[in-house]
Design an enzyme around this catalytic site. Structure first.
Site, PDB file in Angstrom:
ATOM      1  N   GLU A   3       3.696   1.070 -11.896  1.00 27.77           N
ATOM      2  CA  GLU A   3       5.105   1.194 -11.481  1.00 27.77           C
ATOM      3  C   GLU A   3       5.825   2.348 -12.172  1.00 27.77           C
ATOM      4  OE1 GLU A   3       5.403  -0.404  -9.051  1.00 27.77           O
ATOM      5  OE2 GLU A   3       4.388  -2.312  -9.204  1.00 27.77           O
TER       6      GLU A   3
ATOM      7  N   GLY B 208       0.798  -1.215   0.000  1.00 29.38           N
ATOM      8  CA  GLY B 208       0.000   0.000   0.000  1.00 29.38           C
ATOM      9  C   GLY B 208       0.830   1.264   0.000  1.00 29.38           C
TER      10      GLY B 208
END
Length: 388
Positions: free
Chosen positions: A367, A134
């Site tokens: 990402e 997270g």
């Protein structure tokens, strides 16, 4: 004369050692036999069954690049090859393995205490326990330093409040690695998902990465003991180091997705007839296929080179930025071109191309966006910071 392999034009897999080839064959056989026949239905329903976790664990794919605690301790190239073969079936499958092994497990392995490692890693290796990571928040994506999730001390305890979003595996995880700001900077915490005040709501109506579980996590006065903090996870750089591991997997994974799109287009062009001849016999079709081969080959070479640098201890984050930007962009272009060869048939789930094409549009952002990676490369070559 030796003919070229249309699916590995420069014989790049000749660079793999015996262990890496065996892993390639094992993962490819599992993914194509056990997952591929079902993945289109999973994608359409928007699910990835948790039951496959133990199958993936039995193959040794969770945390395969880590050492100890039951992890396989394989090479960076081996991990990359596994990601390639998983994403050749679906990006959600690769993401499932990547989040578990490169984000959650890596954070515990690298920054956790020995007690935390012993508690979680052996069960995560087998798929008995699942983790999530997270970091991203509703108002904090490319700029994680602006996170609002905060952890305060209350006696010996930590109390966490905040929201995380776009968290893969979030609604099926047993433990969440949560990054929060504190009075002393960003820290990482292990939060068992059954803890009071922790809630995960699955994000639905996605148009990409549908064969995966993605959630929004809320933390409302989540009270944790002091032992929940990852001792070594102090500072945002510790969180970003885990993202670098996941980026490496994407760099390899998208090569697999592109390869599948190209293979589908090649097969379709060879048998589809228009104007009394196959599509493969038209110059424009051959040009599209040739461009796909060039892109896939370049992406494969980039992935292999980065693996070698990683194994030599010479890989730096900006080199990962180049690989992620270049390979994700190439793969998305291959998917779009392949879809054009399949025409209207290319938009159905009877063929894998549109599924991969949609997934790759999301992978362009996952990402690190193209823009952020471009700025990272720009900073490396000019010495000028352009983020702020």
């Amino acid at each position: 004369m030796k003919t070229v392999d249309p699916h590995d034009f420069l014989d790049l897999d000749d660079e793999l050692n015996a262990t890496e080839r065996d892993l390639r064959d094992t993962v490819r056989a599992y993914a194509t036999t056990e997952v591929l026949p079902q993945v289109a239905d999973w994608y359409e329903r928007g699910e990835l069954p948790r039951s496959i976790a133990k199958e993936l664990g039995a193959l040794g794919l969770f945390g395969m690049q880590l050492d100890g605690y039951g992890c396989a301790g394989l090479s960076a190239t081996a991990y990359g090859v596994a990601c390639r073969e998983l994403e050749a079936v679906d990006s959600g499958l690769r993401s499932f393995v990547s989040v578990q092994g490169c984000l959650a497990m890596c954070a515990i392995h690298r920054w956790g205490s020995e007690e935390q490692r012993q508690e979680w890693l052996p069960r995560m290796v087998t798929g008995e326990a699942l983790g999530c990571f997270g970091l991203t928040e509703p108002d904090s994506g490319s700029d994680p330093g602006s996170m609002r999730t905060f952890a305060r001390r209350d006696g010996d305890d930590w109390v966490l409040n905040g929201t995380k979003t776009w968290i893969n595996n979030g609604a099926i995880a047993d433990v969440a690695v949560i990054w929060a700001d504190t009075a002393d900077g960003v820290r990482g915490f292990l939060v068992p998902t059954g803890t009071r005040g922790f809630a995960a709501q699955e994000i639905t109506r996605k148009l990409a990465l549908r064969a995966s579980n993605t959630a929004r996590i809320t933390l409302d006065e989540v009270r944790l003991p002091a032992t929940a903090a990852l001792p070594g996870a102090q500072g945002l750089k510790t969180a970003l180091s885990c993202l670098n591991e996941a980026r490496f997997g994407i760099i390899w994974g998208v090569v697999g997705a592109a390869r599948t799109c190209y293979a589908s287009a090649l097969q379709y062009a060879a048998r589809r007839e228009q104007f009394g001849r196959t599509l493969a016999s038209f110059q424009l079709s051959q040009r599209k296929l040739a461009d796909m081969v060039v892109d896939i080959t370049h992406a494969g070479m980039t992935a292999l080179r980065l693996a070698r640098l990683k194994e030599a201890g010479r890989l730096v984050p900006t080199q990962l930025s180049l690989g992620k930007l270049a390979n994700a962009r190439c793969a998305a272009e291959v998917a779009r071109s392949a879809r054009s060869i399949l025409g209207a048939n290319g938009i159905t789930l009877e063929y894998p191309v549109m599924r991969h094409m949609s997934n790759l549009e999301a992978v362009l952002t996952v990402e690190g966006t193209e823009e952020v990676h471009a700025l990272s490369i720009g900073r490396a070559i000019t010495g000028v910071q352009a983020f702020r």
